[in-house]
Scaffold this motif. Structure first.
Motif, PDB file in Angstrom:
ATOM      1  N   ALA A  64       0.835  -1.206   0.000  1.00 41.59           N
ATOM      2  CA  ALA A  64       0.000   0.000   0.000  1.00 41.59           C
ATOM      3  C   ALA A  64       0.869   1.255   0.000  1.00 41.59           C
ATOM      4  CB  ALA A  64      -0.939  -0.006   1.209  1.00 41.59           C
ATOM      5  N   THR A  65       1.937   1.245   0.781  1.00 42.96           N
ATOM      6  CA  THR A  65       2.862   2.385   0.816  1.00 42.96           C
ATOM      7  C   THR A  65       3.537   2.556  -0.541  1.00 42.96           C
ATOM      8  OG1 THR A  65       3.251   2.054   3.167  1.00 42.96           O
ATOM      9  CG2 THR A  65       4.909   3.318   1.972  1.00 42.96           C
ATOM     10  N   LEU A  66       3.922   1.447  -1.143  1.00 46.92           N
ATOM     11  CA  LEU A  66       4.550   1.474  -2.462  1.00 46.92           C
ATOM     12  C   LEU A  66       3.606   2.089  -3.487  1.00 46.92           C
ATOM     13  CD1 LEU A  66       6.745   0.621  -4.525  1.00 46.92           C
ATOM     14  CD2 LEU A  66       5.687  -1.624  -4.547  1.00 46.92           C
ATOM     15  N   ARG A  67       2.362   1.660  -3.499  1.00 43.86           N
ATOM     16  CA  ARG A  67       1.388   2.198  -4.466  1.00 43.86           C
ATOM     17  C   ARG A  67       1.136   3.687  -4.232  1.00 43.86           C
ATOM     18  NH1 ARG A  67      -0.363  -1.046  -8.035  1.00 43.86           N
ATOM     19  NH2 ARG A  67      -0.553  -3.281  -7.730  1.00 43.86           N
ATOM     20  N   ARG A  68       1.066   4.092  -2.967  1.00 46.94           N
ATOM     21  CA  ARG A  68       0.906   5.525  -2.669  1.00 46.94           C
ATOM     22  C   ARG A  68       2.103   6.311  -3.159  1.00 46.94           C
ATOM     23  NH1 ARG A  68      -1.108   3.894   2.035  1.00 46.94           N
ATOM     24  NH2 ARG A  68       0.813   4.286   3.174  1.00 46.94           N
ATOM     25  N   GLY A  69       3.295   5.739  -2.982  1.00 42.75           N
ATOM     26  CA  GLY A  69       4.503   6.404  -3.460  1.00 42.75           C
ATOM     27  C   GLY A  69       4.491   6.594  -4.966  1.00 42.75           C
ATOM     28  N   CYS A  70       3.916   5.641  -5.673  1.00 40.59           N
ATOM     29  CA  CYS A  70       3.835   5.741  -7.137  1.00 40.59           C
ATOM     30  C   CYS A  70       2.922   6.882  -7.574  1.00 40.59           C
ATOM     31  CB  CYS A  70       3.319   4.440  -7.739  1.00 40.59           C
ATOM     32  SG  CYS A  70       4.485   3.068  -7.672  1.00 40.59           S
ATOM     33  N   THR A  71       1.812   7.048  -6.877  1.00 38.93           N
ATOM     34  CA  THR A  71       0.819   8.034  -7.322  1.00 38.93           C
ATOM     35  C   THR A  71       0.942   9.392  -6.642  1.00 38.93           C
ATOM     36  OG1 THR A  71      -0.768   7.173  -5.709  1.00 38.93           O
ATOM     37  CG2 THR A  71      -0.872   6.281  -7.938  1.00 38.93           C
ATOM     38  N   GLU A  72       1.334   9.390  -5.367  1.00 41.57           N
ATOM     39  CA  GLU A  72       1.329  10.645  -4.625  1.00 41.57           C
ATOM     40  C   GLU A  72       2.709  11.115  -4.194  1.00 41.57           C
ATOM     41  OE1 GLU A  72      -1.112   9.791  -1.262  1.00 41.57           O
ATOM     42  OE2 GLU A  72      -2.852   9.274  -2.491  1.00 41.57           O
ATOM     43  N   GLY A  73       3.652  10.211  -4.119  1.00 45.06           N
ATOM     44  CA  GLY A  73       4.960  10.551  -3.580  1.00 45.06           C
ATOM     45  C   GLY A  73       6.039  10.565  -4.638  1.00 45.06           C
ATOM     46  N   ASP A  74       7.160   9.991  -4.293  1.00 43.64           N
ATOM     47  CA  ASP A  74       8.323   9.949  -5.178  1.00 43.64           C
ATOM     48  C   ASP A  74       8.375   8.575  -5.853  1.00 43.64           C
ATOM     49  OD1 ASP A  74      10.763   9.996  -6.418  1.00 43.64           O
ATOM     50  OD2 ASP A  74      11.926  10.463  -4.624  1.00 43.64           O
ATOM     51  N   PRO A  75       8.038   8.507  -7.150  1.00 38.27           N
ATOM     52  CA  PRO A  75       8.026   7.202  -7.809  1.00 38.27           C
ATOM     53  C   PRO A  75       9.408   6.541  -7.869  1.00 38.27           C
ATOM     54  CG  PRO A  75       7.355   8.937  -9.350  1.00 38.27           C
ATOM     55  CD  PRO A  75       7.571   9.565  -8.017  1.00 38.27           C
ATOM     56  N   VAL A  76      10.456   7.331  -7.920  1.00 40.59           N
ATOM     57  CA  VAL A  76      11.811   6.754  -7.969  1.00 40.59           C
ATOM     58  C   VAL A  76      12.108   6.023  -6.663  1.00 40.59           C
ATOM     59  CG1 VAL A  76      14.268   7.271  -8.159  1.00 40.59           C
ATOM     60  CG2 VAL A  76      12.625   8.479  -9.613  1.00 40.59           C
ATOM     61  N   LEU A  77      11.765   6.622  -5.546  1.00 39.62           N
ATOM     62  CA  LEU A  77      11.958   5.984  -4.249  1.00 39.62           C
ATOM     63  C   LEU A  77      11.077   4.734  -4.133  1.00 39.62           C
ATOM     64  CD1 LEU A  77      13.245   6.029  -1.446  1.00 39.62           C
ATOM     65  CD2 LEU A  77      11.368   7.490  -0.702  1.00 39.62           C
ATOM     66  N   ALA A  78       9.852   4.836  -4.610  1.00 43.67           N
ATOM     67  CA  ALA A  78       8.940   3.697  -4.545  1.00 43.67           C
ATOM     68  C   ALA A  78       9.448   2.530  -5.392  1.00 43.67           C
ATOM     69  CB  ALA A  78       7.541   4.122  -4.993  1.00 43.67           C
ATOM     70  N   VAL A  79      10.012   2.818  -6.559  1.00 43.60           N
ATOM     71  CA  VAL A  79      10.549   1.756  -7.422  1.00 43.60           C
ATOM     72  C   VAL A  79      11.663   1.010  -6.705  1.00 43.60           C
ATOM     73  CG1 VAL A  79      11.935   1.367  -9.508  1.00 43.60           C
ATOM     74  CG2 VAL A  79       9.860   2.707  -9.642  1.00 43.60           C
ATOM     75  N   ARG A  80      12.429   1.703  -5.904  1.00 50.63           N
ATOM     76  CA  ARG A  80      13.505   1.054  -5.150  1.00 50.63           C
ATOM     77  C   ARG A  80      12.962   0.138  -4.056  1.00 50.63           C
ATOM     78  NH1 ARG A  80      16.986   6.493  -4.663  1.00 50.63           N
ATOM     79  NH2 ARG A  80      17.837   6.479  -6.771  1.00 50.63           N
ATOM     80  N   GLN A  81      11.757   0.404  -3.570  1.00 51.97           N
ATOM     81  CA  GLN A  81      11.168  -0.412  -2.512  1.00 51.97           C
ATOM     82  C   GLN A  81      10.549  -1.694  -3.050  1.00 51.97           C
ATOM     83  OE1 GLN A  81       8.418   2.380  -0.857  1.00 51.97           O
ATOM     84  NE2 GLN A  81       9.932   3.288   0.520  1.00 51.97           N
ATOM     85  N   ALA A  82      10.153  -1.711  -4.309  1.00 49.55           N
ATOM     86  CA  ALA A  82       9.476  -2.876  -4.890  1.00 49.55           C
ATOM     87  C   ALA A  82      10.323  -4.142  -4.823  1.00 49.55           C
ATOM     88  CB  ALA A  82       9.043  -2.576  -6.324  1.00 49.55           C
TER      89      ALA A  82
END
Length: 114
Positions: A64-82
């Motif tokens: 859920a945090t990852l998906r929020r990061g993709c849409t609302e936050g920093d997608p680059v940081l979220a991609v690193r979490q996947a």
């Protein structure tokens, strides 16, 4: 996992074309992030049947945090979490196979030949 990385690379390739357009770059990074999240979601779905309740809750919250990061936050940081989420899910899924490798095999007794 290799397929997801290949897809990620193919999706990322067109970014160079839009390098001067920040809005297009942001859109492309969001698409990459969503593809990475989908890959993590597949790994998590495979691991959930073997996960403890605490592990399942942690994985689902991470997704859920990852998906929020993709849409609302920093997608680059979220991609690193996947990949980190997928790695944890993979370890959970592999536990029964690892345990089976450590079970000693008891040799069967052969009947004496007469």
């Amino acid at each position: 996992m290799k397929g997801a990385l290949l897809a990620l690379g193919l999706i990322a390739a067109p970014i160079a074309v839009w390098a001067c357009d920040p809005e297009e770059m942001e859109r492309a990074m969001t698409e990459i992030c969503q593809a990475a999240a989908e890959g993590a979601e597949v790994a998590i779905a495979a691991a959930l049947p073997r996960a403890t309740a605490e592990e399942a809750a942690t994985l689902q919250a991470g997704l859920a945090t990852l998906r929020r990061g993709c849409t609302e936050g920093d997608p680059v940081l979220a991609v690193r979490q996947a990949p980190a989420l997928a790695r944890i899910a993979g370890r959970i899924e592999a536990r029964p196979a690892q345990a089976a490798r450590h079970i000693p095999l008891i040799p069967t007794q052969q009947e004496p030949s007469t």
